[in-house]
Design a protein around this motif. Structure first.
Motif, PDB file in Angstrom:
ATOM      1  N   PHE A   1      44.397  42.591  38.083  1.00 58.55           N
ATOM      2  CA  PHE A   1      44.609  43.177  40.253  1.00 58.55           C
ATOM      3  C   PHE A   1      44.242  43.301  40.620  1.00 58.55           C
ATOM      4  O   PHE A   1      44.148  43.077  42.193  1.00 58.55           O
TER       5      PHE A   1
ATOM      6  N   LEU B   1      51.046  34.931  37.814  1.00 67.35           N
ATOM      7  CA  LEU B   1      50.869  34.994  39.504  1.00 67.35           C
ATOM      8  C   LEU B   1      50.852  34.584  39.922  1.00 67.35           C
ATOM      9  O   LEU B   1      51.617  34.135  41.553  1.00 67.35           O
TER      10      LEU B   1
ATOM     11  N   PRO C   1      45.983  37.409  42.588  1.00 65.10           N
ATOM     12  CA  PRO C   1      45.580  38.734  42.867  1.00 65.10           C
ATOM     13  C   PRO C   1      44.321  38.512  43.510  1.00 65.10           C
ATOM     14  O   PRO C   1      43.307  37.709  43.541  1.00 65.10           O
TER      15      PRO C   1
ATOM     16  N   VAL D   1      53.205  44.986  43.930  1.00 67.85           N
ATOM     17  CA  VAL D   1      52.147  45.756  43.043  1.00 67.85           C
ATOM     18  C   VAL D   1      52.432  46.629  42.481  1.00 67.85           C
ATOM     19  O   VAL D   1      52.603  47.271  41.162  1.00 67.85           O
TER      20      VAL D   1
END
Lengths: 155, 503
Positions: B321, B338, B345, B357
């Motif tokens: 992340f 994602l 990310p 998030v």
């Protein structure tokens, strides 16, 4: 196929692939207007595949025959059977459609893995072959609005 | 305090029926996947990926992440009751969990598994929330040079640590990098390696590759293994599954040490949850006043590894992340998820998609609490599902794979590609070529190429530019030391042997 032979074959295939990647990369342009071109990165990756695979080949050749025994043997043929069954199901998609093709694929794959069919197995695999494609049809075709392939029977 | 506020808002936003349902579906699938023979969380996330990408982004990621951390809870159930680890991270739990069950303490072991998983998960989550935001803020200063150094370091670590043979790890990585190049060039849009195919011109779909490698590949490998035999039934009562506070106090330091080890090891690319369980078990034994009990039914031997693997599962999400760099197969597939929902990310995500998030992090907290109750309720089912015939289970999964893969781009070509990658995954498993570097190469390859070429274009082709920025230089030096240390060690050993032989 013994693991050692398979290891050697894979290393040889990777060497050939690496040479191909390098060869193509030169055609794409290694340096274009004094800066790295589209072939720059593939060139080094291809070269890396060749060098690493030569080392892997050397290691595989150094192994004594039978040093790494194939523990899976004939069981690996089941994989070939499943791949063939899946391929046939894909080829049959335009005629059978997704539901029928997968409905036939389920018992075939089940029989390949089971190594045969008996009454008890048939009583479990047949409902699975009927219900699973229908469940998938509702999830993908209805809920997620995927335009599934329909065959000559309209399903 | 700032992050706490974000988190509370995230938990509040996650309290929607749709998201709660996605969490529930994800964690239940994770629990089942973790006990199914031959399938791991990576396969579960990969197979579910095409199914959920059609949903809302937060729901999709909540379900996918739920499979990942749900899998960490379930694997220990079969380890304890049957002596059969459901997945690799629960191997260490067999050592003491199963002897405890054989001694009639199955309830104690199972309740400690749930408690340790919750404690480790909570620790990992607190650290994830505390560290991720700070790392992301720090990483905002990273340019292409630093990102290149980071990616090189992560890919090297994964290639060396991700399998038994580093040479094969790097070969798999290089193959993955090449697969990532198929299609249009990332800088100028020049077509490469498409062989006249319009399908290949747009590049190979990541999720199809992931389903092939981790879904079909693992199924193919599992059917060539002998089936599991039903073992002695272990008896336990639901009352005994209720966590005992006295056991919690007794194992508090093992839980804490396991959680810390899990977090530190889990954050490193390529090392993973399994290594953290081994280390935490060894540390728990080392610190125990009665180490001789370990291996014979010590409850600390269940507490430490279970806390570690759950903590590690959240730690592994930090590089994903904050830096956009996954360190394991499952996080690589999560990154694919994602990207498929249109999110890149990395540090920018905390600024540009802050609500997403923090809502996602909020779902992790809800999922972790839900798993405590779900695991206890589903223990009898989880213990029996391990014996479901593969001849029944795998055809049904293959059916789902066919529908799921077709739904990606509605293309029959994807069905052929998934078979090719299934066979590749199987061959790689047989020959000890690790699949994790390959999938990371596919995901990170285009990003790495873009970063390298942009840097070199800016510097007019001067390679020394990579060594002029202090962070990049430090990362390159660390990578070089990491790669050269084993060679230097081997060289010194050979030199010592030679000298001894001479004298």
């Amino acid at each position: 196929m013994p693991v050692r032979i398979l290891d050697i074959l894979v290393a040889l295939c990777l060497i050939a692939l690496g040479v191909h990647i390098v060869w193509m990369s030169i055609g794409y342009g290694y340096i274009v207007r004094n800066v790295p071109g589209p072939g720059f990165f593939p060139f080094w990756v291809g070269l890396g595949i060749v060098l690493l695979s030569v080392l892997n080949l050397w290691k595989a050749l150094r192994l004594e025959r039978g040093e790494r025994r194939d523990r899976e043997g004939w069981a690996a043929l089941r994989v070939v059977g499943i791949v063939l069954a899946m391929s046939l199901a894909i080829l049959a998609l335009p005629w059978l459609g997704m539901i029928l093709a997968t409905g036939l694929l389920i018992p075939v794959v089940g029989i390949i893995i089971n190594g045969g069919v008996d009454r008890a197995f048939a009583l479990r695999i047949v409902p699975a072959a009927v219900l699973m494609p229908i469940a998938c049809y509702y999830v993908f075709g209805r809920f997620l609005n995927v335009p599934l392939i329909t065959g000559v029977f309209g399903i | 305090m700032e992050t706490l506020g974000f988190l509370m808002a995230g938990i509040g936003a996650a309290m929607q029926p749709g998201i709660l349902l996605a969490i529930l579906v994800g964690v239940v699938i994770g629990l089942f996947i973790s006990v199914l023979p031959g399938l791991g969380p990576a396969a579960g996330v990969a197979i579910l990926l095409p199914v959920v990408v059609g949903l809302d982004g937060t729901m999709a990621m909540a379900a996918l992440a739920g499979v990942y951390y749900g899998g960490m809870y379930g694997g220990a159930v079969t380890s304890i009751l049957l002596g059969i680890p459901g997945d690799a991270p629960s191997v260490m739990t067999v050592l003491d969990g199963h002897p405890m069950a054989q001694q009639g303490r199955a309830g104690d072991a199972l309740s400690m598994n749930v408690l340790a998983s919750f404690f480790g998960g909570l620790f990992g989550l607190v650290m994830l929330v505390g560290v991720a935001y700070q790392v992301a803020r720090f990483a905002l200063a990273f340019g292409p040079t630093e990102m290149t150094a980071l990616m090189v370091m992560a890919l090297s670590l994964v290639s060396v640590l991700g399998g038994k043979d580093a040479l094969k790890g790097f070969a798999a990585l290089a193959l993955g990098l090449w697969i990532g190049m198929v299609g249009l060039d990332v800088i100028g849009g020049f077509p490469r390696y498409h062989y006249g195919s319009m399908h290949l011109l747009s590049g190979l779909e990541f999720s199809v590759i992931a389903v092939g490698l981790f879904g079909l590949g693992q199924i193919f490998a599992a059917i060539t293994q002998p089936p599991l035999q039903d073992s002695q039934k272990i008896r336990y009562t639901f009352r005994s599954l209720i966590p005992n506070p006295r056991e919690l106090i007794r194992c508090r330091w093992d839980l804490l040490r396991g959680s810390v080890i899990g977090f530190v090891v889990g954050i490193l690319p390529g090392v993973g949850a399994t290594a953290s369980t081994m280390l935490s078990y060894a540390v728990a034994k080392r610190f125990s006043r009665t180490p001789e009990r370990f291996g014979k039914g010590a409850i600390e031997g269940v507490a430490a590894p279970e806390a570690a693997n759950n903590s590690a599962s959240y730690a592994a999400m930090i590089p994903l992340f904050t830096l956009g760099i996954p360190g394991s197969a499952t996080t690589a597939v999560l990154m694919g998820g994602l990207l498929m929902i249109g999110l890149q990310p990395g540090p920018q995500m905390f600024q540009q998609h802050s609500e997403f998030v923090w809502t996602l992090f909020g779902t992790f907290y809800i999922g972790n609490v839900a798993l405590v109750f779900l695991t206890i309720l589903l223990i009898p089912v989880l213990a029996s599902i391990v014996f479901v015939s593969r001849a029944l289970l795998f055809p049904m999964i293959i059916c789902v794979v066919m529908f799921a893969v077709f739904s990606i781009g509605y293309s029959v070509a994807n069905l052929w590609i998934v078979i090719v990658f299934g066979v590749l995954g199987y061959v790689m498993l047989r020959l000890d070529y690790p699949a994790v570097p390959l999938i990371l190469g596919v995901v990170l390859g285009p990003l790495l190429e873009r970063a390298v070429r942009r840097t070199l274009i800016a510097s007019q082709g001067d390679m020394m530019v990579f060594l002029q920025r202090p962070i990049a230089l430090t990362l390159f030096v660390l990578t070089a030391l990491f790669l050269l240390a084993p060679l230097a060690k081997r060289g010194l050993a050979a030199f010592a042997r030679h000298r001894n032989a001479g004298s």
